[in-house]
Write an enzyme that holds these catalytic residues in place. Structure first.
Site, PDB file in Angstrom:
ATOM      1  N   ASP A 246       4.993   0.930  11.909  1.00 54.10           N
ATOM      2  CA  ASP A 246       3.776   0.280  11.415  1.00 54.10           C
ATOM      3  C   ASP A 246       3.653  -1.177  11.866  1.00 54.10           C
ATOM      4  O   ASP A 246       2.651  -1.834  11.569  1.00 54.10           O
ATOM      5  CB  ASP A 246       3.706   0.366   9.875  1.00 54.10           C
ATOM      6  CG  ASP A 246       3.472   1.791   9.404  1.00 54.10           C
ATOM      7  OD1 ASP A 246       3.060   2.635  10.227  1.00 54.10           O
ATOM      8  OD2 ASP A 246       3.713   2.075   8.218  1.00 54.10           O
TER       9      ASP A 246
ATOM     10  N   ARG B 234      -8.534  -0.556   5.220  1.00 59.61           N
ATOM     11  CA  ARG B 234      -7.750   0.462   4.510  1.00 59.61           C
ATOM     12  C   ARG B 234      -6.397  -0.108   4.074  1.00 59.61           C
ATOM     13  O   ARG B 234      -5.829   0.339   3.078  1.00 59.61           O
ATOM     14  CB  ARG B 234      -7.493   1.666   5.424  1.00 59.61           C
ATOM     15  CG  ARG B 234      -8.690   2.589   5.590  1.00 59.61           C
ATOM     16  CD  ARG B 234      -8.288   3.806   6.398  1.00 59.61           C
ATOM     17  NE  ARG B 234      -6.951   4.221   5.997  1.00 59.61           N
ATOM     18  CZ  ARG B 234      -5.991   4.609   6.828  1.00 59.61           C
ATOM     19  NH1 ARG B 234      -6.198   4.661   8.113  1.00 59.61           N
ATOM     20  NH2 ARG B 234      -4.819   4.954   6.382  1.00 59.61           N
TER      21      ARG B 234
ATOM     22  N   CYS C 210      -4.618  12.541  13.090  1.00 59.43           N
ATOM     23  CA  CYS C 210      -5.383  11.297  13.056  1.00 59.43           C
ATOM     24  C   CYS C 210      -5.119  10.545  14.341  1.00 59.43           C
ATOM     25  O   CYS C 210      -4.443  11.058  15.229  1.00 59.43           O
ATOM     26  CB  CYS C 210      -5.041  10.479  11.816  1.00 59.43           C
ATOM     27  SG  CYS C 210      -3.382   9.840  11.834  1.00 59.43           S
TER      28      CYS C 210
ATOM     29  N   ARG D  89      -0.177  15.048  12.578  1.00 57.86           N
ATOM     30  CA  ARG D  89       0.532  14.660  11.354  1.00 57.86           C
ATOM     31  C   ARG D  89       0.792  15.924  10.524  1.00 57.86           C
ATOM     32  O   ARG D  89       0.157  16.152   9.503  1.00 57.86           O
ATOM     33  CB  ARG D  89      -0.292  13.663  10.530  1.00 57.86           C
ATOM     34  CG  ARG D  89      -0.815  12.442  11.260  1.00 57.86           C
ATOM     35  CD  ARG D  89       0.084  11.257  11.266  1.00 57.86           C
ATOM     36  NE  ARG D  89       0.572  10.776  10.021  1.00 57.86           N
ATOM     37  CZ  ARG D  89       0.075   9.745   9.330  1.00 57.86           C
ATOM     38  NH1 ARG D  89      -0.991   9.130   9.763  1.00 57.86           N
ATOM     39  NH2 ARG D  89       0.659   9.344   8.223  1.00 57.86           N
TER      40      ARG D  89
ATOM     41  N   LYS E 261       0.839  -1.209   0.000  1.00 55.51           N
ATOM     42  CA  LYS E 261       0.000   0.000   0.000  1.00 55.51           C
ATOM     43  C   LYS E 261       0.869   1.252   0.000  1.00 55.51           C
ATOM     44  O   LYS E 261       0.666   2.164  -0.802  1.00 55.51           O
ATOM     45  CB  LYS E 261      -0.895  -0.009   1.256  1.00 55.51           C
ATOM     46  CG  LYS E 261      -1.513   1.350   1.595  1.00 55.51           C
ATOM     47  CD  LYS E 261      -2.391   1.292   2.823  1.00 55.51           C
ATOM     48  CE  LYS E 261      -1.722   1.566   4.134  1.00 55.51           C
ATOM     49  NZ  LYS E 261      -1.392   2.968   4.418  1.00 55.51           N
ATOM     50  N   ASN E 262       1.847   1.284   0.906  1.00 55.85           N
ATOM     51  CA  ASN E 262       2.598   2.536   1.078  1.00 55.85           C
ATOM     52  C   ASN E 262       3.600   2.793  -0.047  1.00 55.85           C
ATOM     53  O   ASN E 262       4.065   3.914  -0.213  1.00 55.85           O
ATOM     54  CB  ASN E 262       3.286   2.561   2.449  1.00 55.85           C
ATOM     55  CG  ASN E 262       2.271   2.756   3.564  1.00 55.85           C
ATOM     56  OD1 ASN E 262       1.102   3.010   3.294  1.00 55.85           O
ATOM     57  ND2 ASN E 262       2.712   2.639   4.803  1.00 55.85           N
TER      58      ASN E 262
HETATM   59  N1  EPU Z   1       6.503  14.967  10.472  1.00 53.97           N
HETATM   60  C1  EPU Z   1       6.711  16.304  10.722  1.00 53.97           C
HETATM   61  N2  EPU Z   1       6.538  17.191   9.694  1.00 53.97           N
HETATM   62  C2  EPU Z   1       6.186  16.787   8.432  1.00 53.97           C
HETATM   63  C3  EPU Z   1       6.004  15.428   8.176  1.00 53.97           C
HETATM   64  C4  EPU Z   1       6.171  14.530   9.232  1.00 53.97           C
HETATM   65  O1  EPU Z   1       7.022  16.701  11.847  1.00 53.97           O
HETATM   66  O2  EPU Z   1       6.059  17.647   7.552  1.00 53.97           O
HETATM   67  C5  EPU Z   1       6.675  13.998  11.566  1.00 53.97           C
HETATM   68  C6  EPU Z   1       5.409  13.160  11.782  1.00 53.97           C
HETATM   69  O3  EPU Z   1       4.495  13.808  12.645  1.00 53.97           O
HETATM   70  C7  EPU Z   1       5.996  11.897  12.383  1.00 53.97           C
HETATM   71  C8  EPU Z   1       7.315  11.736  11.641  1.00 53.97           C
HETATM   72  O4  EPU Z   1       7.645  13.055  11.152  1.00 53.97           O
HETATM   73  O5  EPU Z   1       6.253  12.074  13.747  1.00 53.97           O
HETATM   74  C9  EPU Z   1       7.292  10.776  10.467  1.00 53.97           C
HETATM   75  O6  EPU Z   1       6.191  11.078   9.599  1.00 53.97           O
HETATM   76  P1  EPU Z   1       6.221  10.763   8.047  1.00 53.97           P
HETATM   77  O7  EPU Z   1       5.998  12.028   7.306  1.00 53.97           O
HETATM   78  O8  EPU Z   1       7.427   9.959   7.717  1.00 53.97           O
HETATM   79  O9  EPU Z   1       4.916   9.861   7.886  1.00 53.97           O
HETATM   80  P2  EPU Z   1       4.050   9.788   6.571  1.00 53.97           P
HETATM   81  O10 EPU Z   1       4.928   9.921   5.401  1.00 53.97           O
HETATM   82  O11 EPU Z   1       2.875  10.693   6.677  1.00 53.97           O
HETATM   83  C10 EPU Z   1       4.265   7.213   6.148  1.00 53.97           C
HETATM   84  C11 EPU Z   1       3.356   6.028   6.116  1.00 53.97           C
HETATM   85  C12 EPU Z   1       2.875   5.701   7.526  1.00 53.97           C
HETATM   86  C13 EPU Z   1       4.114   5.401   8.382  1.00 53.97           C
HETATM   87  C14 EPU Z   1       5.063   6.596   8.349  1.00 53.97           C
HETATM   88  C15 EPU Z   1       6.358   6.354   9.100  1.00 53.97           C
HETATM   89  C16 EPU Z   1       2.274   6.134   3.969  1.00 53.97           C
HETATM   90  C17 EPU Z   1       1.040   6.327   3.186  1.00 53.97           C
HETATM   91  N3  EPU Z   1       2.197   6.323   5.277  1.00 53.97           N
HETATM   92  O12 EPU Z   1       3.490   8.299   6.667  1.00 53.97           O
HETATM   93  O13 EPU Z   1       2.091   4.523   7.418  1.00 53.97           O
HETATM   94  O14 EPU Z   1       3.720   5.137   9.708  1.00 53.97           O
HETATM   95  O15 EPU Z   1       5.392   6.921   6.982  1.00 53.97           O
HETATM   96  O16 EPU Z   1       7.022   5.266   8.592  1.00 53.97           O
HETATM   97  O17 EPU Z   1       3.304   5.779   3.417  1.00 53.97           O
HETATM   98  C18 EPU Z   1       0.347   3.062   7.974  1.00 53.97           C
HETATM   99  O18 EPU Z   1       0.545   2.468   6.902  1.00 53.97           O
HETATM  100  O19 EPU Z   1      -0.381   2.600   8.876  1.00 53.97           O
HETATM  101  C19 EPU Z   1       0.978   4.349   8.212  1.00 53.97           C
HETATM  102  C20 EPU Z   1       0.538   5.211   9.123  1.00 53.97           C
END
Ligand code: EPU
Length: 451
Positions: A328, A420, A122, A127, A22-23
């Site tokens: 995850d 999801r 969320c 986030r 998915k990711n």
């Molecule tokens: N963060 C910031 N600022 C930003 C972006 C992120 O402070 O602009 C912080 C977040 O709050 C968090 C950390 O940085 O504490 C990491 O967040 P990241 O941006 O890496 O998460 P994401 O890209 O939104 C993806 C996966 C998540 C997974 C995370 C971490 C997808 C669609 N989602 O989210 O997957 O937990 O990376 O590996 O790829 C899941 O599949 O259940 C899921 C939540």
């Protein structure tokens, strides 16, 4: 809304084949916005989040055709841009799927302007997307907020390469790296992303972009260098297997004292979780490694054989960016360790609030004390079935695993969270020996009243 009714105590055994990730797939689908030529992705999983992304692409002028791919339980998606005048990712869709944010970079790079509903927090905590926006601003975009939407505009002459630092308080950002890397493929000159995410899903996206004609070096390292090109073309690619689905099924076998052969196991992506399982006393054997059958230095696959004979040992886990233990799989690992012979310590360093499953596991007889981002899990000999509530995707998976291992009946409500990100998990687990029934939640209420 659906719920799962699980009769616990049955070993998970047999053979399971991991689906496409998915990711990895979500930002790859978003990357189809970067070209007018058709892009074909195979092993696209049947999941709610993917359906929502396809709907979003439809609203952004992408024509989608799909065909079934029975051999690996996925589908082949062909995406072709037919209208480039649309640039608004609406609240209605982004609120159902936070990953909608990954269309921001591609639309901006290709269409000069993107308007996307600001994703809210969320269940796993706040986030923010400040790092995404900082990165796009470094490429010359102007960013403003209007009516809850982020509005990003390219400067005259388009985005320009720059050095972008993506380190935040919790390390890099996965989807932020996807956004900046995708946007930079069409920027003028060179972009260097420092503190880039090293996650395998980002490498998979990078390989798709390279097969579309992008010039990218350093994938899988914290320094990615992108030399912008005039245009990208079509490509065809197989999505990598889902490392989190693989890890979840391995834990299911371990928790239920089962024996599972898991095909399509992405070896390099799962080194941390395999280490954890082995430390906990779970046997994980990997067959000879095979390359994934698409060009371009692909992930290596194996078949994993997972079995637990004896007692589970306690372990210490800290979630970290890749190659550390993935956040995850934290909830699922916690479910496993509730049954270990001793005290385990779990520290969550990516989403420090991602512990909503703790209260539900306590209802099943687990002994867990949480202190800030750390949980101490004192193993118990048995979990007992109970009605519990799923709060987010991975927490739901943890509760389903706990239900499989518990004595008696567990009812997991709100399994739409699970749908999801896990393809027909109830049906696959039932095929592997579990007793799970999917029911409507209101039917449960009626049954309770009737009693
Ligand atoms: N963060 C910031 N600022 C930003 C972006 C992120 O402070 O602009 C912080 C977040 O709050 C968090 C950390 O940085 O504490 C990491 O967040 P990241 O941006 O890496 O998460 P994401 O890209 O939104 C993806 C996966 C998540 C997974 C995370 C971490 C997808 C669609 N989602 O989210 O997957 O937990 O990376 O590996 O790829 C899941 O599949 O259940 C899921 C939540």
């Amino acid at each position: 809304m659906d719920a799962f009714v699980i009769e616990g105590g049955k070993p998970i055994a047999g053979r399971f084949e991991v689906h496409g990730s998915k990711n990895a797939c979500l930002p790859m689908l978003a990357a189809t916005l970067l070209t007018d030529d058709p892009v074909e992705l195979s092993d696209v999983p049947h999941l709610e989040d993917i359906s929502n992304m396809l709907r979003l692409l439809g609203e952004l002028g992408v024509e989608i055709t799909q065909k079934a791919q029975p051999s690996r339980g996925g589908r082949v998606v062909l995406a072709s841009v037919v209208d480039t005048s649309l640039s608004h990712a609406r609240y209605d869709i982004v609120r159902t799927m936070r990953a909608g944010v990954c269309v921001l970079g591609p639309i901006l790079a290709r269409r000069g302007e993107a308007r996307i509903s600001m994703p809210g927090g969320c269940a796993i905590g706040p986030r923010p997307i400040d790092l995404h926006l900082r990165g796009l601003a470094a490429l010359g975009a102007s960013i403003s907020l209007a009516n809850g939407d982020v509005v990003a505009k390219s400067p005259a002459g388009g985005l320009r390469g720059a050095t972008v630092f993506l380190g935040g308080p919790f390390g890099s950002t996965v989807l932020g790296t996807a956004n900046i890397m995708s946007a930079a493929t069409l920027a003028r000159g060179r972009t260097v992303i420092e503190s880039a995410a090293c996650e395998p899903e980002i490498v998979d996206l990078g390989r798709l972009l390279i097969s579309m004609g992008a010039r990218i070096a350093g994938l899988g390292t914290p320094r990615i260098v992108i030399d912008g090109v005039e245009r990208l073309g079509g490509a065809s690619r197989r999505v990598m297997p889902d490392r989190i689905e693989a890890g979840t099924y391995a834990i299911a076998a371990a928790m239920t004292k089962g024996e599972l052969t898991i095909a399509n196991w992405p070896v390099d992506a799962l080194v941390g979780p395999v280490e954890m399982l082995r430390s906990a006393g779970v046997e994980v054997e990997l067959s000879e490694h095979q390359p994934l059958d698409t060009p371009g230095g692909d992930p290596v696959l194996a078949t994993a054989y997972v079995r637990r004979g004896g007692a589970l040992r306690p372990v210490e886990i800290t979630t970290q960016p890749f190659p550390g233990f993935p956040t995850d799989l934290q909830a699922q690992a916690m479910a496993l360790l509730t049954l270990a012979d001793g005290n385990s310590i779990i520290t969550e360093k990516i989403f420090p609030e991602r512990f909503l499953h703790v209260a539900e596991l306590l209802r099943m007889g687990a002994q867990i004390i949480r202190h800030g981002p750390t949980a101490v899990v004192s193993g118990v000999p048995k979990l007992v079935g109970a009605p519990v509530m799923a709060s987010d995707l991975r927490a739901s998976a943890g509760l389903v695993l706990a239900g499989l291992a518990a004595r008696g009946q567990t009812v997991v409500r709100r399994v739409y969270h699970l749908d999801r990100g896990y393809q027909r998990m109830d049906e696959y687990l039932t095929g592997l020996g579990a007793s799970i029934q999917r029911v409507k939640e209101n039917a449960l209420e009626e049954a309770t009243v009737a009693v």
